[in-house]
Design a protein around this motif. Structure first.
Motif, PDB file in Angstrom:
ATOM      1  N   THR A 101       0.835  -1.196   0.000  1.00  9.10           N
ATOM      2  CA  THR A 101       0.000   0.000   0.000  1.00  9.10           C
ATOM      3  C   THR A 101       0.874   1.252   0.000  1.00  9.10           C
ATOM      4  N   ALA A 102       0.565   2.179  -0.898  1.00  7.74           N
ATOM      5  CA  ALA A 102       1.367   3.393  -1.045  1.00  7.74           C
ATOM      6  C   ALA A 102       0.458   4.609  -1.059  1.00  7.74           C
ATOM      7  N   LEU A 103       0.993   5.750  -0.616  1.00 11.54           N
ATOM      8  CA  LEU A 103       0.267   7.003  -0.707  1.00 11.54           C
ATOM      9  C   LEU A 103       0.281   7.430  -2.170  1.00 11.54           C
ATOM     10  N   ALA A 104      -0.862   7.318  -2.827  1.00 12.60           N
ATOM     11  CA  ALA A 104      -0.923   7.505  -4.275  1.00 12.60           C
ATOM     12  C   ALA A 104      -1.454   8.854  -4.708  1.00 12.60           C
ATOM     13  N   ARG A 105      -2.096   9.587  -3.794  1.00 11.36           N
ATOM     14  CA  ARG A 105      -2.728  10.844  -4.188  1.00 11.36           C
ATOM     15  C   ARG A 105      -2.167  12.014  -3.385  1.00 11.36           C
ATOM     16  N   SER A 106      -2.101  13.174  -4.025  1.00  4.84           N
ATOM     17  CA  SER A 106      -1.582  14.376  -3.379  1.00  4.84           C
ATOM     18  C   SER A 106      -2.618  14.972  -2.430  1.00  4.84           C
ATOM     19  N   ARG A 107      -2.188  15.964  -1.672  1.00  6.15           N
ATOM     20  CA  ARG A 107      -3.080  16.586  -0.690  1.00  6.15           C
ATOM     21  C   ARG A 107      -4.298  17.226  -1.320  1.00  6.15           C
ATOM     22  N   ASP A 108      -4.177  17.677  -2.578  1.00  5.12           N
ATOM     23  CA  ASP A 108      -5.306  18.357  -3.210  1.00  5.12           C
ATOM     24  C   ASP A 108      -6.411  17.405  -3.635  1.00  5.12           C
ATOM     25  N   GLY A 109      -6.168  16.101  -3.546  1.00  2.00           N
ATOM     26  CA  GLY A 109      -7.196  15.146  -3.913  1.00  2.00           C
ATOM     27  C   GLY A 109      -7.423  15.013  -5.405  1.00  2.00           C
ATOM     28  N   VAL A 110      -6.485  15.510  -6.211  1.00  2.00           N
ATOM     29  CA  VAL A 110      -6.592  15.440  -7.674  1.00  2.00           C
ATOM     30  C   VAL A 110      -5.354  14.794  -8.287  1.00  2.00           C
ATOM     31  N   HIS A 111      -4.181  15.314  -7.932  1.00  2.00           N
ATOM     32  CA  HIS A 111      -2.947  14.853  -8.560  1.00  2.00           C
ATOM     33  C   HIS A 111      -2.440  13.545  -7.966  1.00  2.00           C
ATOM     34  N   LEU A 112      -1.528  12.923  -8.717  1.00  2.00           N
ATOM     35  CA  LEU A 112      -0.892  11.691  -8.272  1.00  2.00           C
ATOM     36  C   LEU A 112       0.446  12.006  -7.615  1.00  2.00           C
ATOM     37  N   THR A 113       0.757  11.289  -6.558  1.00  2.00           N
ATOM     38  CA  THR A 113       2.099  11.355  -6.004  1.00  2.00           C
ATOM     39  C   THR A 113       3.038  10.584  -6.930  1.00  2.00           C
ATOM     40  N   ARG A 114       4.310  10.568  -6.604  1.00  2.00           N
ATOM     41  CA  ARG A 114       5.241   9.779  -7.416  1.00  2.00           C
ATOM     42  C   ARG A 114       4.897   8.301  -7.365  1.00  2.00           C
ATOM     43  N   ASP A 115       4.489   7.818  -6.189  1.00  2.00           N
ATOM     44  CA  ASP A 115       4.092   6.411  -6.086  1.00  2.00           C
ATOM     45  C   ASP A 115       2.823   6.148  -6.888  1.00  2.00           C
ATOM     46  N   GLY A 116       1.870   7.075  -6.840  1.00  2.00           N
ATOM     47  CA  GLY A 116       0.657   6.921  -7.628  1.00  2.00           C
ATOM     48  C   GLY A 116       0.954   6.913  -9.114  1.00  2.00           C
ATOM     49  N   ALA A 117       1.875   7.780  -9.544  1.00  2.00           N
ATOM     50  CA  ALA A 117       2.259   7.821 -10.951  1.00  2.00           C
ATOM     51  C   ALA A 117       2.939   6.528 -11.367  1.00  2.00           C
ATOM     52  N   ARG A 118       3.732   5.950 -10.461  1.00  2.00           N
ATOM     53  CA  ARG A 118       4.385   4.674 -10.782  1.00  2.00           C
ATOM     54  C   ARG A 118       3.350   3.567 -10.956  1.00  2.00           C
ATOM     55  N   ILE A 119       2.297   3.588 -10.140  1.00  2.00           N
ATOM     56  CA  ILE A 119       1.231   2.592 -10.300  1.00  2.00           C
ATOM     57  C   ILE A 119       0.613   2.714 -11.686  1.00  2.00           C
ATOM     58  N   ALA A 120       0.327   3.950 -12.092  1.00  2.00           N
ATOM     59  CA  ALA A 120      -0.292   4.168 -13.400  1.00  2.00           C
ATOM     60  C   ALA A 120       0.670   3.849 -14.542  1.00  2.00           C
ATOM     61  N   ALA A 121       1.940   4.189 -14.379  1.00  2.00           N
ATOM     62  CA  ALA A 121       2.909   4.063 -15.469  1.00  2.00           C
ATOM     63  C   ALA A 121       3.052   2.628 -15.962  1.00  2.00           C
ATOM     64  N   GLY A 122       3.022   1.680 -15.050  1.00  2.00           N
ATOM     65  CA  GLY A 122       3.162   0.288 -15.469  1.00  2.00           C
ATOM     66  C   GLY A 122       2.061  -0.120 -16.429  1.00  2.00           C
ATOM     67  N   HIS A 123       0.843   0.333 -16.176  1.00  2.00           N
ATOM     68  CA  HIS A 123      -0.279  -0.013 -17.044  1.00  2.00           C
ATOM     69  C   HIS A 123      -0.245   0.784 -18.338  1.00  2.00           C
ATOM     70  N   ILE A 124       0.262   2.002 -18.280  1.00  2.00           N
ATOM     71  CA  ILE A 124       0.383   2.805 -19.498  1.00  2.00           C
ATOM     72  C   ILE A 124       1.397   2.186 -20.450  1.00  2.00           C
ATOM     73  N   VAL A 125       2.567   1.865 -19.931  1.00  2.00           N
ATOM     74  CA  VAL A 125       3.627   1.296 -20.766  1.00  2.00           C
ATOM     75  C   VAL A 125       3.193  -0.040 -21.355  1.00  2.00           C
ATOM     76  N   ALA A 126       2.361  -0.785 -20.634  1.00  2.00           N
ATOM     77  CA  ALA A 126       1.903  -2.092 -21.128  1.00  2.00           C
ATOM     78  C   ALA A 126       1.071  -1.961 -22.395  1.00  2.00           C
ATOM     79  N   THR A 127       0.520  -0.770 -22.677  1.00  2.00           N
ATOM     80  CA  THR A 127      -0.283  -0.583 -23.885  1.00  2.00           C
ATOM     81  C   THR A 127       0.552  -0.182 -25.090  1.00  2.00           C
ATOM     82  N   LEU A 128       1.826   0.140 -24.863  1.00  2.00           N
ATOM     83  CA  LEU A 128       2.654   0.689 -25.929  1.00  2.00           C
ATOM     84  C   LEU A 128       3.419  -0.393 -26.660  1.00  2.00           C
ATOM     85  N   PRO A 129       3.701  -0.182 -27.948  1.00  2.00           N
ATOM     86  CA  PRO A 129       4.539  -1.125 -28.685  1.00  2.00           C
ATOM     87  C   PRO A 129       5.998  -0.951 -28.292  1.00  2.00           C
ATOM     88  N   GLY A 130       6.827  -1.960 -28.584  1.00  2.00           N
ATOM     89  CA  GLY A 130       8.261  -1.832 -28.400  1.00  2.00           C
ATOM     90  C   GLY A 130       8.785  -2.256 -27.054  1.00  2.00           C
TER      91      GLY A 130
END
Length: 341
Positions: free
Chosen positions: A294-323
């Protein structure tokens, strides 16, 4: 008898200085006041801010007093002279009737596969959008294999509803010409919970059905610029749930609109990140990462992603890309990026 310090500023004079400075800021930054007011929820405060902002703007613009504001906007990457809210290609291009309620747009035509990337000649990937890309861009860069070369271009406080503040249609065309991306990853919409102005002057209230339909049309326009008729691939990322109930309602509408737009644009794909950036679709500050921690994934503003939250998203984003794997370098794997998801 003690004499007062000569450097002491009388309270009345201090108040006068503060009021004068605030007055000057209001005049010199009238466009920013209007922009801030447009983003406020309906109510007395919004009406007062917009009333004062529009009045000051009508005075300051003809006199050139808004020059400092335009200079600051340019310094922070918002471009030079902006078009009006009704002259941008984002507002004027496309068939407005195509996104009328109940009208189903035809699906995109089949696409030719992208070229086969290699470590020596990687695909050029651009991550761009509003402040959501500030953490997402570096996270995608770190998660990408050697067959992808990722760059990030962030424009803070921007979106599709205010081309007079920042014209994304013009910037998208410049990005295509200057950076020559082969894949574009877009994250934006966090600033778009505000009204939109049509060419005839009609203002569509945020959250209305007409507003959502117009947003879909604008998304269609910008997606077609980035994809270039299927010559390039586009991945449009969903907005994560927001802590604010009001914002979350807007975000859900924007996600529906951009998903529908991507379904009709060849080379575009909508990637729903909500399953990984929420708990059952609901907002949560803490989320599990790929390892289950479990990681703190969201910033204090309740909108943006923290670095850990961005890392969670990035793995799924890269999985959609070719190469990323040999399988992704096949025509079938690359064609998959062109289908809405």
């Amino acid at each position: 008898m003690t004499r007062p310090d000569d450097d002491t500023v009388p309270a009345r004079r201090a108040v006068l200085v503060v009021v004068t400075v605030l007055g000057l800021l209001a005049v010199l930054r009238a466009p920013a006041m209007v922009h801030a007011g447009e983003g406020m929820p309906p109510g007395l405060t919004r009406s007062l801010v917009l009333g004062a902002g529009h009045g000051l703007d009508r005075v300051s613009r003809p006199l050139g007093l808004d020059g400092p504001d335009r200079w600051l906007a340019s310094a922070f990457g918002h471009g030079g002279a902006a078009p009006s809210a009704t002259t941008s290609e984002l507002v004027t291009a496309g068939d407005r009737d195509r996104t009328s309620p109940g009208l189903v747009a035809p699906g995109p035509p089949p696409l030719e596969p992208l070229r086969r990337p290699s470590a020596a000649d990687p695909l050029r990937v651009l991550v761009t959008g509003d402040s959501l890309t500030e953490t997402l861009g570096p996270a995608v860069t770190n998660a990408a294999p050697a067959t992808l070369r990722v760059s990030t271009e962030t424009h803070y406080g921007t979106g599709l509803v205010r081309p007079d503040f920042f014209d994304w249609a013009a910037r998208a065309r410049a990005q295509v010409a200057e950076l020559r991306p082969e894949v574009v990853i877009v994250a934006m919409g966090g600033n778009d919970g505000q009204g939109m102005t049509l060419p005839d002057g009609t203002v569509l209230a945020a959250g209305s059905d007409a507003w959502a339909a117009e947003y879909r049309r604008r998304a269609d326009v910008i997606m077609r610029i980035w994809t270039g008729g299927g010559a390039r691939r586009l991945v449009w990322l969903s907005l994560p749930p927001a802590r604010s109930t009001r914002l979350d309602g807007y975000f859900r509408q924007l996600n529906t609109a951009t998903a529908a737009a991507a379904a009709g644009v060849g080379g575009a794909r909508y990637l729903d990140l909500v399953p990984w950036l929420s708990r059952g679709g609901a907002y949560s500050d803490y989320l599990p990462d790929a390892s289950g921690t479990t990681a703190l994934a969201r910033s204090r503003d309740g909108v943006h992603l923290t670095r850990d939250g961005a890392r969670i998203a990035a793995g799924h984003i890269v999985a959609t890309l070719p190469g990323q794997t040999p399988a992704d370098q096949t025509p079938a794997g690359q064609a998959g990026l062109g289908r809405p998801g």
